[in-house]
Design an enzyme around this catalytic site. Structure first.
Site, PDB file in Angstrom:
ATOM      1  CG  ASP A   1      -0.302  -8.168  -3.553  1.00  0.00           C
ATOM      2  OD1 ASP A   1       0.124  -7.642  -4.604  1.00  0.00           O
ATOM      3  OD2 ASP A   1      -1.328  -7.772  -2.963  1.00  0.00           O
TER       4      ASP A   1
ATOM      5  CE  LYS B   1       1.781  -4.340  -9.781  1.00  0.00           C
ATOM      6  NZ  LYS B   1       0.963  -4.932  -8.711  1.00  0.00           N
TER       7      LYS B   1
ATOM      8  CD  GLU C   1      -1.756  -7.516  -8.706  1.00  0.00           C
ATOM      9  OE1 GLU C   1      -2.595  -6.606  -8.820  1.00  0.00           O
ATOM     10  OE2 GLU C   1      -0.537  -7.327  -8.796  1.00  0.00           O
TER      11      GLU C   1
ATOM     12  CG  ASP D   1      -7.152  -6.158  -7.077  1.00  0.00           C
ATOM     13  OD1 ASP D   1      -6.948  -5.233  -6.268  1.00  0.00           O
ATOM     14  OD2 ASP D   1      -6.279  -6.987  -7.381  1.00  0.00           O
TER      15      ASP D   1
HETATM   16  N1  LIG Z   1      -8.330   3.430   4.551  1.00  0.00           N
HETATM   17  C1  LIG Z   1      -8.072   3.690   3.281  1.00  0.00           C
HETATM   18  N2  LIG Z   1      -8.853   4.531   2.581  1.00  0.00           N
HETATM   19  C2  LIG Z   1      -8.595   4.837   1.298  1.00  0.00           C
HETATM   20  N3  LIG Z   1      -7.564   4.346   0.621  1.00  0.00           N
HETATM   21  C3  LIG Z   1      -6.744   3.489   1.264  1.00  0.00           C
HETATM   22  C4  LIG Z   1      -6.949   3.118   2.612  1.00  0.00           C
HETATM   23  N4  LIG Z   1      -5.974   2.242   2.976  1.00  0.00           N
HETATM   24  C5  LIG Z   1      -5.190   2.110   1.896  1.00  0.00           C
HETATM   25  N5  LIG Z   1      -5.637   2.851   0.867  1.00  0.00           N
HETATM   26  C6  LIG Z   1      -5.049   3.006  -0.464  1.00  0.00           C
HETATM   27  O1  LIG Z   1      -4.978   1.757  -1.092  1.00  0.00           O
HETATM   28  C7  LIG Z   1      -3.892   1.765  -2.012  1.00  0.00           C
HETATM   29  C8  LIG Z   1      -3.063   0.563  -1.772  1.00  0.00           C
HETATM   30  O2  LIG Z   1      -3.848  -0.553  -1.945  1.00  0.00           O
HETATM   31  P1  LIG Z   1      -3.201  -1.967  -2.183  1.00  0.00           P
HETATM   32  O3  LIG Z   1      -2.193  -2.232  -1.137  1.00  0.00           O
HETATM   33  O4  LIG Z   1      -4.304  -2.918  -2.368  1.00  0.00           O
HETATM   34  O5  LIG Z   1      -2.513  -1.651  -3.567  1.00  0.00           O
HETATM   35  P2  LIG Z   1      -1.333  -2.369  -4.262  1.00  0.00           P
HETATM   36  O6  LIG Z   1      -1.568  -3.832  -4.210  1.00  0.00           O
HETATM   37  O7  LIG Z   1      -0.070  -1.847  -3.723  1.00  0.00           O
HETATM   38  O8  LIG Z   1      -1.497  -1.810  -5.733  1.00  0.00           O
HETATM   39  P3  LIG Z   1      -1.788  -2.542  -7.110  1.00  0.00           P
HETATM   40  O9  LIG Z   1      -2.635  -3.725  -6.807  1.00  0.00           O
HETATM   41  O10 LIG Z   1      -2.486  -1.479  -7.900  1.00  0.00           O
HETATM   42  O11 LIG Z   1      -0.446  -2.866  -7.642  1.00  0.00           O
HETATM   43  C9  LIG Z   1      -3.107   3.037  -1.771  1.00  0.00           C
HETATM   44  O12 LIG Z   1      -3.432   3.988  -2.770  1.00  0.00           O
HETATM   45  C10 LIG Z   1      -3.626   3.484  -0.410  1.00  0.00           C
HETATM   46  O13 LIG Z   1      -3.547   4.879  -0.261  1.00  0.00           O
HETATM   47 MG   LIG Z   2      -2.792  -5.138  -5.311  1.00  0.00          MG
END
Ligand SMILES: Nc1ncnc2c1ncn2[C@@H]1O[C@H](COP(=O)(O)OP(=O)(O)OP(=O)(O)O)[C@@H](O)[C@H]1O
Ligand SMILES: [Mg+2]
Length: 573
Positions: A7, A69, A146, A169
């Site tokens: 991912d 990204k 995703e 998502d």
């Molecule tokens: N406890 C929390 N409360 C609020 N937001 C959170 C928390 N934990 C993580 N996040 C937020 O979630 C986001 C990251 O989520 P995730 O890892 O699912 O995204 P990603 O897969 O990197 O992004 P994308 O799928 O958009 O490419 C970040 O913006 C982070 O600040």
């Molecule tokens: Mg993601």
């Protein structure tokens, strides 16, 4: 050899593999399940990735990058110190690190992966992702969407049920809403809609604005846009406060060491969950609109949905959960870790493809084309002729792989050639190509001279499982045809990929076998640049990557084998 699932997220990355009948997370070299998507250059000039890069973010903002990204598939460059990088180069550095973590963890070589992309990623963005994988020395078996991956992770646990599921998502940079049906072990994606520019990052930005305003108001401190140090401190503090507010009713924001009236102070301010919710409510409403769009397309109502699967870090925000739950009046499933669901699903897909998943247990998945695809044409609208009308050939949410065609006719007498211009759009009501995204064009000549409207050209679009688009145009009267694989829109061409490759990983050169195969590699790389046929080009490229991998691992037997195959290949063309 394991095929891993990756991912490759805007803010975090996760890796997984399939073992003992289930997908499992692979820990990175720090023993963590989650890797921050940061890349940087440290004080020694070395590349740092993941947590190490995140740790230097505040002090070395100009040498650290994140959220690249969002730039995939564009020509925008990323500056790290005095060097400029393509977004796919940065992604490649990240992927290479993840590959190495997996190799360490699994104690075996990893050369293949299933990588996930947002469902609404367009062709350029997908192509850029494939290029990044190439640069990292990973053969990508499949790019999967995703939310579809998340559904696979969920589906594996609920294979015996019949359910309509809405996958919500909400990640760091993107929102994808996908509706799918689980039925007799088949996961059938029905519809999908997304906003590629809505994610946790936007919530952070609201908090940043708030902090900047308050610093101005309370201590008369004006943050300059190019004050990278303070800006990075604010950004880091904002994200932390946002996360804390998911658990606590109030968060304390501290910006250390700011100058105020000649003194260095720590700026402190409290923010309540309610204040935060007010600040971001419109973002949450925008997410709600995306849900409606995803349902609208297949005439689905809220009642048709059995449950909602929450994926992505941003769904940890209580307001987001509450809003979605109340809007749909449905149960919300959070049983699968929202950070990990996508990677786990990618690992399941990898297992399905490598035959590792139990056949009887079965799990099949069908996916869709998330766009309307079509060409520019001249057409009548309300009795009047217009040029550059968007003529739809593949409709959004068509199950893939798919091929659809449409006939067009010559416009004037003795017309001997035509230009096929292809476009994609999310908008079902798009009338003119100006409102769509251009994806490629080509000329078709050889139309026999004839009266206007007498010669027909059949335009066929195919969309494969990886989201590759192929367009074929055929003159019906004489069968002359030409096709275009929409693959060259990315900011990096295959030739550039070859050039960049060694900059990212030249470890093969350090092997004792390097000198033995150097000439083969150089000859093959030169050949690739001269070749026109994209398929053959890619085939030869894959062989070179394989050879480098064997050289790196000092596996002379296999290197000899590939060396021979490359030489045969070159002789054949
Ligand atoms: N406890 C929390 N409360 C609020 N937001 C959170 C928390 N934990 C993580 N996040 C937020 O979630 C986001 C990251 O989520 P995730 O890892 O699912 O995204 P990603 O897969 O990197 O992004 P994308 O799928 O958009 O490419 C970040 O913006 C982070 O600040
Ligand atoms: Mg993601």
């Amino acid at each position: 050899m394991a095929i891993i699932g990756i991912d490759l997220g805007t803010s975090t990355c996760e890796i997984a593999y399939f073992k003992d009948g289930k997908p499992q997370i692979i820990l990175n070299d720090k023993g963590e399940r989650i890797t921050p998507s940061y890349v940087g250059i440290d004080t020694n000039g070395d590349i740092v990735v993941g947590q190490d890069a995140k740790d230097q973010f505040i002090g070395r903002r100009q040498f650290t990058t994140m959220e690249y990204k969002r730039l995939m598939g564009t020509n925008e460059k990323i500056r790290l110190g005095d060097k400029l990088y393509f977004p796919e180069e940065i992604s490649a550095i990240m992927l290479k690190y993840l590959k190495e973590c997996a190799e360490k963890y699994l104690k075996e070589e990893v050369t293949e992966a299933v990588i996930t992309v947002p469902a609404n990623f367009n062709n350029n963005q997908r192509e850029a992702t494939l290029n990044a994988a190439k640069l990292a020395g990973l053969k990508v078996e499949r790019l999967i969407n995703e939310p579809t991956a998340a559904a696979l992770a969920f589906g594996l646990k609920n294979i015996d049920k019949n359910l309509k599921v809405l996958v919500f998502d909400f990640g760091g940079g993107t929102l994808d809403v996908t509706v799918l049906e689980i039925f007799d072990g088949v996961i059938d994606v029905m519809s999908s809609y997304g906003d590629p520019f809505l994610g946790g990052k936007d919530f952070d930005e609201r908090l940043c604005e708030f902090i900047i305003q308050e610093m101005k108001r309370r201590i008369n401190f004006h943050v300059a846009q190019d004050d990278f140090l303070t800006m990075s401190k604010i950004k880091a503090a904002a994200e932390e406060a946002k996360k804390n507010l998911s658990f606590d009713k109030e968060a304390l924001i501290v910006i250390e060491n700011v100058y105020s009236n000649g003194n260095i102070i720590d700026f402190k301010i409290k923010i309540s969950r309610e204040e935060f919710e007010e600040m971001v409510f419109d973002l949450v409403e925008r997410a709600g609109y995306i849900i409606d769009k995803a349902l609208e397309d297949k005439d689905l109502s809220y009642d048709d949905i059995d449950l909602v699967l929450m994926v992505g870090g941003t769904t940890r925000i209580p307001l987001v959960r509450k809003y979605v739950k109340e809007k749909l009046n449905k149960d919300i499933k959070t049983e699968i870790n929202p950070d990990e669901a996508v990677a786990l699903g990618a690992a399941i897909q990898a297992a399905i493809m490598s035959g590792k998943m139990d056949e009887e247990k079965g799990l099949m998945i069908t996916d869709i084309c998330p766009y309307n695809l079509g060409v520019a044409s001249v057409a009548e609208i309300n009795g009047q002729l217009f040029a550059d009308v968007f003529s739809k050939i593949i409709e959004r949410n068509t199950t893939i792989p798919t091929s659809k065609s449409k006939e067009f006719y010559t416009l004037y007498d003795n017309q001997t050639e035509v230009e096929i211009k292809a476009y994609q759009t999310l908008d079902n009501d798009c009338l003119f190509v100006d409102d769509a995204t251009f994806i490629g064009s080509f000329h078709l000549s050889g139309i026999p001279e004839n009266k206007a409207g007498k010669e027909a050209i059949l335009v066929e679009f195919s969309y494969d499982l990886n989201g590759n688009i192929k367009i074929t145009a055929t003159i019906k009267s004489n069968g002359i045809s030409k096709d275009l694989e929409i693959k060259n829109q990315s900011s990096l061409s295959l030739d550039q990929v070859i050039e960049k490759m060694d900059a990212i990983d030249d470890s093969w050169k350090k092997s004792r076998l390097a000198s033995k195969y150097k000439i083969t590699i150089e000859t093959a790389e030169k050949k690739i640049k001269q070749m026109d046929d994209i398929k053959l080009k890619n085939e030869l490229f894959d062989l070179v990557v394989k050879l480098k991998e064997y050289i790196k691992n000092e596996d002379e037997e296999n290197a000899d084998l590939i060396d021979g195959r490359i030489l045969d290949f070159i002789l054949d063309i």
